[in-house]
Design an enzyme around this catalytic site. Structure first.
Site, PDB file in Angstrom:
ATOM      1  N   ASP A   1     103.324 136.364  52.562  1.00 42.33           N
ATOM      2  CA  ASP A   1     102.507 135.169  52.336  1.00 42.33           C
ATOM      3  C   ASP A   1     101.600 134.973  53.559  1.00 42.33           C
ATOM      4  O   ASP A   1     100.591 135.646  53.706  1.00 42.33           O
ATOM      5  CB  ASP A   1     103.472 134.005  52.096  1.00 42.33           C
ATOM      6  CG  ASP A   1     102.791 132.712  51.694  1.00 42.33           C
ATOM      7  OD1 ASP A   1     101.686 132.754  51.145  1.00 42.33           O
ATOM      8  OD2 ASP A   1     103.393 131.642  51.924  1.00 42.33           O
TER       9      ASP A   1
ATOM     10  N   ASP B   1     110.667 140.020  49.996  1.00 46.85           N
ATOM     11  CA  ASP B   1     110.368 139.490  48.657  1.00 46.85           C
ATOM     12  C   ASP B   1     108.884 139.204  48.492  1.00 46.85           C
ATOM     13  O   ASP B   1     108.271 139.591  47.502  1.00 46.85           O
ATOM     14  CB  ASP B   1     111.216 138.244  48.352  1.00 46.85           C
ATOM     15  CG  ASP B   1     111.123 137.145  49.413  1.00 46.85           C
ATOM     16  OD1 ASP B   1     110.444 137.334  50.453  1.00 46.85           O
ATOM     17  OD2 ASP B   1     111.728 136.080  49.209  1.00 46.85           O
TER      18      ASP B   1
ATOM     19  N   ARG C   1     117.049 131.696  42.128  1.00 50.23           N
ATOM     20  CA  ARG C   1     117.031 133.095  42.567  1.00 50.23           C
ATOM     21  C   ARG C   1     117.494 134.037  41.464  1.00 50.23           C
ATOM     22  O   ARG C   1     117.124 135.205  41.445  1.00 50.23           O
ATOM     23  CB  ARG C   1     117.940 133.294  43.786  1.00 50.23           C
ATOM     24  CG  ARG C   1     117.482 132.568  45.050  1.00 50.23           C
ATOM     25  CD  ARG C   1     118.291 133.055  46.249  1.00 50.23           C
ATOM     26  NE  ARG C   1     118.198 132.192  47.415  1.00 50.23           N
ATOM     27  CZ  ARG C   1     117.235 132.251  48.341  1.00 50.23           C
ATOM     28  NH1 ARG C   1     116.257 133.129  48.199  1.00 50.23           N
ATOM     29  NH2 ARG C   1     117.237 131.451  49.372  1.00 50.23           N
TER      30      ARG C   1
END
Ligand code: 5GP
Ligand code: MG
Length: 184
Positions: free
Chosen positions: A106, A103, A168
């Site tokens: 980072d 997703d 979500r």
């Protein structure tokens, strides 16, 4: 569509239309690269499940899907740095061409860990595909082979990404209002 969550969103970073257009492009790129190679789409749960569902349909190559679940956040908005496998692979990946579907990239902790793990399990090749890239916070030397969108250093939700397991199912990528985090 009516939404119970709309009021918690401060701003929209990526709209539904932008997501659709970009995911279709990523599917085309992957088609060119993987046709005839029978790749394995490997989604990192839970955050990738919406992206995964759209991406595999945007890429009509013969392929199969697998999931692995990891946890590093424990309901916080900053990574703890430790990656734990909470649901392991259910199949042998020896000799497979993996398309890792994530997703968001980072700090890079999760994908740096998983890349080593999959190579150790005998994968033939690894292609990292992330919907979102937050390069400003990278601490591990890792880059995606394909990224949908670059996002600023803000905590985002929607299209599979959660805050404390919620949001979500928002169909776009957004930023929560600060008061939603209050008390945490
Ligand atoms: P990394 O290990 O690269 O720091 O983080 C990867 C994981 O942290 C992602 O798979 C995602 O689950 C979570 N993460 C990182 N940034 C965000 C964010 O802005 N929003 C949400 N919801 N999850 C994030
Ligand atoms: Mg996550």
């Amino acid at each position: 569509m009516r939404s119970e969550m709309e009021n918690d969103i401060l701003k929209v970073l990526v709209t539904e239309e932008e997501l659709k257009t970009r995911v279709d492009q990523l599917g085309e790129i992957l088609f060119e690269k993987f046709q005839g190679k029978n790749p394995l789409f490997l989604g990192v749960l839970k955050g990738s499940f919406v992206f995964m569902a759209d991406l595999v349909r945007a890429c009509q190559v013969k392929s199969d899907v697998e999931f692995i679940a990891v946890s590093s956040y424990q309901n916080a908005t900053v990574s703890s740095g430790r990656v734990q496998i909470t649901r392991d692979l259910q199949q042998d990946i020896t000799g497979r061409h993996l398309i890792i579907v994530e997703d968001i990239l980072d700090s890079g902790n999760t994908l740096a860990f998983l890349k080593e793990y999959f190579l150790a399990k005998g994968a033939s090749s690894i292609t990292l595909v992330t919907l979102l890239d937050k390069p400003s916070r990278r601490t591990k030397h890792i880059t995606a082979d394909l990224a949908g969108f670059t996002v600023p250093d803000e905590f985002v939700v929607g299209y599979g990404l959660d805050y404390a397991q919620q949001y979500r199912n928002i169909p776009y990528i957004g930023v929560l209002k600060p008061e939603v985090y209050a008390g945490n």
